[in-house]
Design an enzyme around this catalytic site. Structure first.
Site, short mmCIF file in Angstrom:
data_model
loop_
_atom_site.label_atom_id
_atom_site.label_comp_id
_atom_site.label_asym_id
_atom_site.label_seq_id
_atom_site.Cartn_x
_atom_site.Cartn_y
_atom_site.Cartn_z
N LYS A 1 -10.35 -12.74 16.93
CA LYS A 1 -10.58 -13.89 17.82
C LYS A 1 -10.82 -15.18 17.06
O LYS A 1 -10.32 -16.23 17.43
CB LYS A 1 -11.75 -13.59 18.75
CG LYS A 1 -12.05 -14.68 19.78
CD LYS A 1 -11.01 -14.71 20.86
CE LYS A 1 -11.26 -15.79 21.88
NZ LYS A 1 -10.03 -16.10 22.63
N CYS B 1 -14.46 -10.57 11.67
CA CYS B 1 -15.53 -9.57 11.63
C CYS B 1 -16.68 -10.03 12.52
O CYS B 1 -16.86 -11.20 12.77
CB CYS B 1 -16.09 -9.33 10.23
SG CYS B 1 -14.84 -8.81 9.08
#
Ligand code: F6R
Length: 570
Positions: free
Chosen positions: A565, A2
């Site tokens: 990521k 997030c």
């Protein structure tokens, strides 16, 4: 996981739009849904704008004129990807306690529990203390930003998940990653675990969450340039980052720092290296084992998530190489903490600045590949790898310049891209691709396969070429694509003989290496650099092939499905 972005006291009075732009820069951290909350200037109201799916080119219908807003781009861990859900290990217990106290939940997410907890505490405390009290009850890795609709005050708490504050004379920014702040300011504060910040339009105060006492806020300057986090004319960040390796790899190979010499000395003194990492970084760790073996040094590579049973083997003579792009990978951090508890020394091989792993490190070998925005790791992986090669050069006193010259020309050649693009066209409809490599090119094959999987969603599986005859050759059918990674080394003939075995079972052989061979149906040419360095060539071929196959199949190589990521949860 997030991304959080916030702005307090936006001079341009474009708070919602600034947050939208910030969230777009953080989208690689999660792209299931996004939302913005804007504090209105003339009332106590908070206006919301939230949506499912990638933020992409979205615009917000929130009004201009605001000076305070916060936003969130979500990667779903709990609760479905629905409008009702935007993003705590003990959330079920907390939820049932709150339900007893008559709180009504409107989503399935763990995050909503936090809002109710704060609401409950705020019945008896001011918002700042209510937030701290609520935050202490959360188990797991969290970072939260809380906006008071009445006063416009903002509280930020961090435990386990990254938060950076960006500061200018007038404005304070909050972001999950410094890359989202580069076009605003390079004056930042990387919040530490157990820290809270109280921010209003005039000042920021930092606190310890445990003691609730104020702490000194020491700002630092970061040296990444804003353009480094832009696409710069490339179709995707992934392609830009692949091409940047013509400079990032040489930079790391040639860099000689005090920390590098100190780490080399520790190894010479007999400290035993172990590598701890996850995903691509863990394949770098495996490659490092071969690099150390070349120096006659015994080492072990552990996936962070598999380290626990082995943690008891760590001693005060263990040298842990913590390898990570983000420096925030939860499994790596937990494993490193376990080793550190037992007296091990920690060497951080990290790309992002100001991370949790950086703080845990006794020695830092920053990989300096610059911001890596595409979710798939490319230049950060090879820069991590180059760090071990630099260590090898320091210990063995060898010179990487021949490799550097050849490699830089090769990676930039149009011919290379054309050959790989042609090859990619043959793989667009493949369901399975198998790869083989031996010794240093075994980790190359693992990383190559991961690039194919992440960017093209094709099942790609790697084997040490010696493993073929022991069972896996049964997978090969007429036409099965098989990628064979070779180098000019003393095992070349053995790898070619494995390629011939694959061919005799009907495999379609894609040979990667300096020389072509009659066993190859397709040849992607690399350079003749001897043994160890061949990993750089073979991995780059994997990055480009994964990229072209992915794009050819309509996937987005910058944001592969289901991935984020930085993986800040266990
Ligand atoms: C693969 C990839 C991941 C990361 C892994 C560790 O392309 O990016 O496998 O390598 O999640 O992340 P870091 O390096 O941030 O610790």
């Amino acid at each position: 996981m997030c991304g959080i972005f916030g702005i307090i006291n936006d001079e341009k009075k474009q708070a919602a739009q600034t947050v939208l732009d910030g969230l777009k820069k953080l989208e690689y951290r999660g792209y299931d849904s996004w939302g913005i909350a804007l504090k209105t200037s003339d009332s106590n109201e908070i206006l919301l704008d939230k949506h499912i799916g990638k933020i992409g080119n979205a615009v917000t219908n929130l009004p201009t004129g605001g000076t305070i807003a916060i936003g969130h781009t979500r990667w779903a861990t709990h609760g479905g990807v629905t409008d009702a859900n935007a993003h705590v290990e003990n959330y079920q217990e907390l939820q049932s306690e709150l339900r007893h106290k008559k709180h009504q939940f409107i989503s399935e997410t763990d995050t909503e529990v936090i809002a109710h907890l704060i609401e409950e505490e705020a019945k008896t405390k001011p918002l700042f203390l209510a937030t701290l009290t609520a935050f202490k009850k959360l188990v797991g890795s969290n970072a939260i930003v809380v906006l008071d609709g009445k006063t416009g005050e903002v509280v930020v708490c961090r435990n386990g998940s990254p938060v950076v504050l960006g500061v200018t004379k007038e404005t304070t920014y909050i972001a999950s990653d410094a890359t989202a702040l580069l076009d605003k300011t390079n004056t930042v504060y990387f919040m530490d675990d157990n820290e809270a910040a109280y921010i209003n339009k005039s000042y920021i105060e930092l606190f310890s969450i445990d003691t609730e006492k104020a702490k000194k806020l020491v700002l630092q300057k970061i040296d990444w340039k804003a353009q480094a986090a832009e696409k710069g004319g490339f179709a995707h960040f992934a392609l830009k980052e692949i091409s940047e390796q013509s400079t990032t790899i040489p930079h790391v190979l040639l860099k000689r720092s005090k920390a590098l010499s100190e780490v080399a000395e520790l190894i010479k003194e007999g400290y035993r290296p172990i590598m701890i990492a996850c995903g691509s970084a863990s394949y770098c760790g495996l490659a490092a084992q071969y690099v150390f073996a070349d120096l006659g040094i015994d080492s072990t590579n552990y996936g962070g998530y598999e380290y626990a049973p082995f943690a008891r083997l760590a001693t005060d003579k263990t040298l842990v190489f913590a390898i990570s792009q983000s420096g925030e990978t939860a499994d790596t951090i937990l494993a490193v903490k376990e080793a550190k508890k037992r007296g091990a020394k920690i060497v951080g091989v990290i790309n992002a600045q100001g991370s949790t792993l950086e703080r845990l490190s006794d020695y830092l070998l920053p990989v300096e590949a610059g911001p890596e925005i595409a979710v798939v790791s490319t230049k950060a992986f090879t820069a991590q790898l180059a760090t071990f090669f630099a260590l090898h050069s320091v210990i063995k006193n060898d010179d990487p310049s021949t490799f550097i010259n050849e490699f830089s020309n090769w990676i930039q050649s149009k011919e290379l891209h054309k050959t790989i693009l042609d090859c990619a066209k043959h793989l667009l409809k493949s369901e399975h691709i198998y790869l083989i490599g031996k010794h240093i090119n075994y980790p190359s094959a693992l990383e190559f396969a991961l690039k194919l999987k992440e960017t093209s969603y094709i099942h790609a599986e790697s084997f040490a070429s010696g493993e073929l005859k022991h069972g896996v050759i049964s997978l090969i059918q007429p036409g099965t694509p098989c990628i064979v990674l070779t180098a000019h080394d003393d095992i070349y003939k053995e790898v070619i003989s494995s390629a011939i075995e694959l061919k005799s079972r009907g495999g379609m052989i894609i040979g990667v290496g300096p020389d072509t061979n009659q066993a190859f149906d397709f040849h992607i040419k690399t350079h003749a650099t001897g043994n160890l360095y061949s990993i750089f060539y073979n991995v780059v071929v994997g990055q480009l092939l994964g990229y072209f196959v992915g794009v050819g199949r309509g996937a987005d190589p910058d944001k592969p499905r289901n991935l984020a990521k930085s993986v800040t949860v266990k």
